[in-house]
Structures are given as structure tokens and as C-alpha cells.
Design a protein around this motif. Sequence first.
Motif, PDB file in Angstrom:
ATOM      1  N   UNK A 143       5.539 -12.305   3.399  1.00  0.00           N
ATOM      2  CA  UNK A 143       5.082 -11.439   4.491  1.00  0.00           C
ATOM      3  C   UNK A 143       3.811 -10.700   4.066  1.00  0.00           C
ATOM      4  N   UNK A 144       3.842 -10.134   2.856  1.00  0.00           N
ATOM      5  CA  UNK A 144       2.680  -9.396   2.363  1.00  0.00           C
ATOM      6  C   UNK A 144       1.460 -10.312   2.259  1.00  0.00           C
ATOM      7  N   UNK A 145       1.663 -11.516   1.704  1.00  0.00           N
ATOM      8  CA  UNK A 145       0.535 -12.429   1.554  1.00  0.00           C
ATOM      9  C   UNK A 145       0.035 -12.941   2.899  1.00  0.00           C
ATOM     10  N   UNK A 147       0.131 -11.373   5.685  1.00  0.00           N
ATOM     11  CA  UNK A 147      -0.626 -10.293   6.303  1.00  0.00           C
ATOM     12  C   UNK A 147      -2.009 -10.170   5.660  1.00  0.00           C
ATOM     13  N   UNK A 148      -2.066 -10.434   4.345  1.00  0.00           N
ATOM     14  CA  UNK A 148      -3.343 -10.333   3.654  1.00  0.00           C
ATOM     15  C   UNK A 148      -4.289 -11.452   4.077  1.00  0.00           C
TER      16      UNK A 148
ATOM     17  N   UNK B  29      -2.613  -6.822  -3.316  1.00  0.00           N
ATOM     18  CA  UNK B  29      -2.617  -7.574  -2.059  1.00  0.00           C
ATOM     19  C   UNK B  29      -3.025  -6.683  -0.900  1.00  0.00           C
ATOM     20  N   UNK B  33      -6.427  -7.073   1.496  1.00  0.00           N
ATOM     21  CA  UNK B  33      -6.155  -7.363   2.908  1.00  0.00           C
ATOM     22  C   UNK B  33      -7.231  -6.765   3.811  1.00  0.00           C
ATOM     23  N   UNK B  34      -7.675  -7.536   4.816  1.00  0.00           N
ATOM     24  CA  UNK B  34      -8.657  -6.950   5.745  1.00  0.00           C
ATOM     25  C   UNK B  34      -8.014  -5.823   6.551  1.00  0.00           C
ATOM     26  N   UNK B 299       3.176  -2.789   8.145  1.00  0.00           N
ATOM     27  CA  UNK B 299       2.184  -3.780   7.733  1.00  0.00           C
ATOM     28  C   UNK B 299       1.123  -3.917   8.819  1.00  0.00           C
TER      29      UNK B 299
END
Lengths: 294, 338
Positions: A143-145, A147-148, B29, B33-34, B299
Motif C-alpha cells: 500500500x505504501x509503495x 501510494x508512492x 517512501x 512520494x509525490x 495515505x
Amino acid sequence: MNYSPASALARGFSSFTKMGKKYGVEWWILVAGAVIVLGIVFMAAFPDIFTTFNPYDQAAGPQLAPPGGEHLMGTDNLRRDVWARIVFGSQTILRVSVLAAIISSLIGISMGLLSGFSGGILDRILSLIMDSVYVFPGLILAIAFAAMFGPGVINITLAVSVIYIPTYFRLVRGQTLSIKQELYIEAARAIGASSSTILREYIFPNVIATTVVVFTLNVADAIMIEAALTYLGLGLPPSVVDWGMDLAMGKKFLPSGQWWLITFPGIMISLLALGFTMLGEGLAEILNPRLLER
Amino acid sequence: MRHLAKYIITRTLLTIPMVLILLSIVFLVLRIMPGDPVSSMLGGHAPEKVIEQKKEELGLNEPMAVQYVSYLWQVAHLDLGESMVFKQRVTTAIADKLPATIELTACGMIITLILGVFLGAYAADRRRQVQDSMIRLYGIVIYCIPVYWLGLMLQLIFGIWLDVMPIAGRTGPRVFASTFEQTGFYLIDTLLIRDFAALKDVMIHLTLPAFTLGLTLSGIFIRLTRANMLDVLKADYIIAAEARGIRHSRIVYRHALKNAFIPILTMMGLQVALLMAGAILTETTFSWPGMGRLLLERIYLRDYPTIQGVIIVFALIVAGVSLVVDIIYAMIDPRIRY
């Protein structure tokens, strides 16, 4: 000996059933898995055989028509044909999950070989990092990746691949450590083989066999993670046809009872994951009967 | 006993690098992230100057290394900081959501254990018979059904078609959590004030999500239990018990299962990660106000401190459970030492 196609086919069939007698249920699990996987791969490769509708066509039929008649699996709220979206959606999920498994296996295997073979401080640091990631819920990292990286087919593939690197690393590192102690490695060293030769010619071929099963089970897991990410609204732009995204969209129509919008994409995700799992289980049992007993 | 104490201390210290590594990965991360919390909070129309000023205030213009070190310093003081988007302490936000997730995962785990251990033991007892094949088939199929889809199908069947179960939330419209909320664990809270109508409502709302989670993981436990039971059933003391004329079911479900349970317990540590991942998806399907929903929500808002806080809590839960499991294992089996 008669070499006509018919007799070749008969011979092939008899050796096929002989394998079944030799390995029992496991052989049929393998065959069933292979049939499911090949069937869906065939569908992804030649979608036009399976449907005449365009998955993007917003005038394919009436709005939210139940399955039956012209629309095998009904239509959605944007008047698109659900079956056409299932057929074309198979391309996305297969591409992402198989590619993700390839990427993570390449990185994980090479790092595992390097770490196990060289040992020392590098091995300890890499192991610590890999173990930390391994025990953590993979989905949360993905999920984190996702989103990144932002939405995109390549991006979601990378996000999914990150979480499986430790699986390959741990497997390959462990094997490398034990193979390193073997007598034939010492013999190779004695005749003057370099480290890279030993890694390439002696260790790698012995390690790679065990990763086949893990790879297949890895694809099965990646299928569910890919669909999970897109179900959560991460990873893919709305312009892509994808089972997980269709599931998320269909969820909105669940309270009003439009069951076909969630039922069919879900069945397909499960079926594809099941195919790869059965393939992996069957292979594991046949290649190494003790592996799955644990 | 001194060895055990030493083991517990070393094992506890070993979880620190794990949490630190995960925290560092997520920290990195998030920064790559944008997007950033200020832009997502103020929307796209805020003037550049306001955004810059706000960023300065939150320390987002500092070099990344400085941000990292100061964040670690904060965490070392058990402070997770303040949300960058809402006026809210991260610990408050988490304390608000964590009980919901724990209640869900604990109930899911109980269902998994009961189903998995019983069916696995039964399958091992009936090895190579029809029952064994059926249970193994169930195990493989249920493992391949995505937890979010299983939840949707249960909602469809029990919530819409049969209309006997609610499909969202922790309580119904006539039950107000504010009247009983103390610990955040609604099962306990309603029991504490003896409000049995509310307890029933809470249990009904918990049923579908807990079964969704429990059913999905039961496949793994069936396989584990079955494999361990097969080994145990071959042991000499089982044959000896058989020879003494002890009832077969007693041998299988008492003698053998007790011994097969130790390796199952150790595997539980690893399954906690799956349980947490499953919980996030189940929470989304059932609009369950827990940690998963909090994480996804934040997020989208790029709320760095809250996301980091949630990850730390998840890492601590995973590390904590495997720590407890290892310690129990070391207590049971004195050969395990570092």
C-alpha cells in the motif's frame, strides 16, 4: 514402431495417466492447476475469441442488466458488458502478477546468493533488513509503495514485487549456506575455480530448482495482492480494465442487490489464484514430497 | 531460570532493529512520494506563500536527514507526534481506532483456530480418506478466495438476500457507543455496564467481519495442524496409547493434538502479519472504523506522522506476538536458546 499422429497421441495419453498412477492425487492437482492457468492465459492472449463486446463500450447494452441473453454476465452502471471486462481484465492481472514475481525473484535470488556466499557483515545486514520486511504484513508495505509510485501498470507491478524479495532471499540464502559446506564446492576450490565460477556453475543450478515452486505460489499470492490494491483504489488509473477495480465499483451496487457486478470478478480472481496454487502444490509434491509436509 | 531471563532480554532487544528498519523504509517512501500534507490539506488553490509558510512550520523544509533524526528522537521518547492534517495527537487517533482492529482480529483468530485445528486434526486422523481430501480441498480453495471478496459475498448472502445481518459498522443505528465506551473494546464495554441489548447488537455486527477473516485464514491452519498431526500420530507413544486400549478419539484429540499444538503455536507468530493484512481489507469491506481505514484515509491526505505511527504500531504488534510466542516456546522446550 508406428509414428502416426493418432498413436503418438495415444502414447502421450497413456504416459499421462501413468504419471497419475505414480503420483496419485498430486498429479491431478497439478493438471487441474495447469488447465485453469492455461485457460485464463489463452483468454488473455486471444480475447476476441471470447467476446465481441469492447470492455470500454458505454453503450453495450441497457444499464445494470442482469446476466442472461446477449450479456452473459450482465452489464454495469455505465452500460458496459461485464463478461467483456472479465475477458480483458485477465490481461492486467496476469501481466502484473507474473511480472512482479519475475522481478522479485531476480532481485531476491541474486541478493540471497550474494549474501549467503559472501557471508560476513554484508550478510548480517541484508538478513536483518530482509527478515524485518518478511515478518511485516506485505499488503501494508505494498500500500505504501503503491501510494508512492502513483497509479500505473508498471508502478503497481513494482509495488507488488517489493514484498516478495525477502521470500526468495531467505530461501536462496539458506540453501547457499548449506551448499557452501558441500564437498564438491571444496573440490571445485581445490582445482582452482574462482568464486564467480563456483557461484555460477555449482551453487546457482542447485538453488534454482527449489525456487520454481515458490515462484508459482508467489504468483498466486501476487494475484490476490494486486486485486487487493486496486480494490482499495490504489495502483491503477481508471482507464485500465481490472478485476479488482471492477469489484470495488460493484461494491457500490451491493446494497441494491446487483450481485453480478461483484460475483464474477471475485470468482475470476479466486480461480486464477487457485490455478497457480494448485500448480505450485502439485509441483512441490512431485519435485519434493517432504517440502509441503511441514 | 537465569537462562530463560537472558533469552527473553536478548529476544526483546532483537525486535528493536526490526521496528527501526521498517520505520526507516516507510519514512523514506513517504518523503519520496509525490504530494505533501500541506498541499493536500489546503487544496490546490492556496497561494504559494501560505503553503511555504505552513511547510516551514511543520519542519518539512528541513533536510531529510534532520527530519529523520528528530523523528527518531521523538519516537525514542514514546511520542508519535501530532497529525499534520488534523489538530490531533497521533497516539489519540491510534488509541481511538486500535481497539476496533484488535477486537476484529482476535475474534477472527479464534474462529480460525477452532476451525483450522479441529478440521486439520480430523483430516489427519482420516488420512487418505474422503473426509481428508474434502478438508484439504476446502483448505486450498478458501486460501485462494480473497478476503475482501469473501466479505462482499457474505454481505450479499446474509445482509442483502437473507437480510439477517448488518453489513457495515460496529453498532446499529439505535445503539450509541458513547453510552458505554470506555476501553474501546465494545464487547468488554457493553459487558462492563451490563447493557445486554447493546452487547447483542455489537456481537451481531462483529459476526460477519470476524467470520470473513477467520474463514480465510483457516486454510493455513488446517494444513499446519494436519501436517503436524500426521507426524505425531506416527510416534511411539501414540502406538503405546493405542495398545493400552485408550479410546481412539481420546488419543487423537487429547494426546496427539496437545503435542501437535506446539509447532502450530510458533507458526501463529508469522500468521499475525496475514491477519493484519486481512483486517485492513475486511475493515474496508465492512466500513469497520479501525487501523486499516485510518491508514488508507491518511495515505490519501499524506499525513506523514499518522501513517508512520500506524506502521510502528503494526510492526510492534507483529514483533510483540512473535516475541511472546518465542518465549512461550522457550519455556515449553528448554533446548531453544540463543
